[in-house]
Design an enzyme around this catalytic site. Sequence first.
Site, short mmCIF file in Angstrom:
data_model
loop_
_atom_site.label_atom_id
_atom_site.label_comp_id
_atom_site.label_asym_id
_atom_site.label_seq_id
_atom_site.Cartn_x
_atom_site.Cartn_y
_atom_site.Cartn_z
N ASP A 30 9.36 2.96 1.60
CA ASP A 30 8.21 3.74 2.04
C ASP A 30 8.08 3.55 3.55
OD1 ASP A 30 5.74 4.68 2.77
OD2 ASP A 30 4.67 3.86 1.04
N LYS B 141 2.75 10.42 7.78
CA LYS B 141 1.96 10.05 8.96
C LYS B 141 2.37 10.73 10.29
CE LYS B 141 -0.79 6.23 7.53
NZ LYS B 141 -0.45 5.53 6.29
N PHE C 36 0.86 -1.19 0.00
CA PHE C 36 0.00 0.00 0.00
C PHE C 36 0.89 1.23 0.00
CE2 PHE C 36 -2.27 3.57 1.68
CZ PHE C 36 -3.50 3.50 1.03
C1 LIG Z 1 -0.72 5.69 4.84
C2 LIG Z 1 0.28 5.24 3.89
C3 LIG Z 1 0.46 5.89 2.65
C4 LIG Z 1 -0.43 7.00 2.17
O1 LIG Z 1 -0.41 8.12 2.98
P1 LIG Z 1 -1.52 9.25 2.84
O2 LIG Z 1 -1.03 10.33 3.75
O3 LIG Z 1 -2.81 8.64 3.26
O4 LIG Z 1 -1.55 9.66 1.41
C5 LIG Z 1 1.48 5.44 1.84
N1 LIG Z 1 2.30 4.43 2.21
C6 LIG Z 1 2.16 3.81 3.40
C7 LIG Z 1 3.11 2.72 3.78
C8 LIG Z 1 1.13 4.17 4.26
O5 LIG Z 1 0.98 3.52 5.42
#
Ligand SMILES: *Cc1c(COP(=O)(O)O)cnc(C)c1O
Length: 390
Positions: free
Chosen positions: A220, A249, A134
């Site tokens: 990420d 986040k 994700f």
């Molecule tokens: C939450 C998340 C995203 C997306 O972040 P948003 O601020 O909602 O766009 C991307 N990568 C990972 C691993 C995430 O947990």
Amino acid sequence: MFSSPEEVFEKEKKYMMPVYKRPRIVITEGKGATVSDSFGNEYIDCVGGIAVNAVGYCHPKVVKAIKEQAEKLMHVSNLYYTEPQVELAEKLSGKCGMDKVFFCNSGAESVEAALKLASKVTGKHKFIAAEGSFHGRTLGSLSVTFETKFRSVFEPLLLNGVKFVRYNDAEAIRKAIDDDTAAVILEPIQGETGVIVPSEGYLKEVREICTEKNVLLILDEIQTGFGRTGRWFCKEHEGVEPDIMTVAKAMGAGFPIGAMLAKEGIEFETSEHGSTFGGNPLACTAALASMKVIEEEKLVERSRELGAYLMEKVHEGRIDSNPVVKEIRGKGLMIGIELTKRCGEMVEKARERRILINCASESVIRLVPPLVISKEQIDRVISVLRAIIK
Ligand SMILES: *Cc1c(COP(=O)(O)O)cnc(C)c1O
């Protein structure tokens, strides 16, 4: 503003696009690791704004910093220098072990920036991502996100040339790399898919393959960053250095901010990328204050210790030997409890007992509470989980 929660629910239904499914409570306040609803019921929050509220709700130092900056300068555009932005760039790149930073406003935006940057510096256009990944919901970040339920209706718009390979299988990455591969993008622990922790050595092996094949590695760390896994960043567990890294986040303690960082020599030139709000002085002040709190209150160490404590209690409470429980895994205070069935009903039952949890994928209870959660609060969470898993 509203006469009752029912009025909020009705108007939400009338005026908002129904993208979120939510329980019928209205959250009005938060403090430490708890939130309160409009009736004053207090909940211990193991969702933590989805791994955002690491320093706890309304941390007084963060609140104070935001208030003071709001009275001075909230926004002035990236056409001008501002001090909080440069101060944060120095601090963040130091903590991340990276050289250059680009500021944006969310996780997905940082992934967009990473994909664009990887394409531009390599001159190549294909990406390799993992099954179960994700990375966000904008068209670029969605292109490297695996789950079909998020992507299928948008198919023709997405980047083509993305290959998904099995997570935790470094050789699969080697096989998938071809002459037009710009980068491999991975979460060091998959969050949304249910806290999937790869075997030790996986990331290191991927790093070696990327170096050997001259392909960039994008990590990420949007969910795993800022102490969540018991290190500032999850990559430190294995000493793996990506070429590009994305964070967001927990970065601003709830104030929206994200960043994409890269190693020396991997960068955009003037006008190749940009953002109106990205790195504005208010957001950067919030992030600076939040990082200071993480340092001062030793929340990284705390995450490590409390994660171990939580696992111990899970074991003591015999939650792990319950037949409904398939596996319990995680690092620091990022924990997944995989069940043999859907966990929706348990989320409701926990809420009735004033604990907020959520499901990451349909059968995994994900616990990502504020890192300031106390042992007593963890004990309470465990006793409720134990009761409802029975
Ligand atoms: C939450 C998340 C995203 C997306 O972040 P948003 O601020 O909602 O766009 C991307 N990568 C990972 C691993 C995430 O947990």
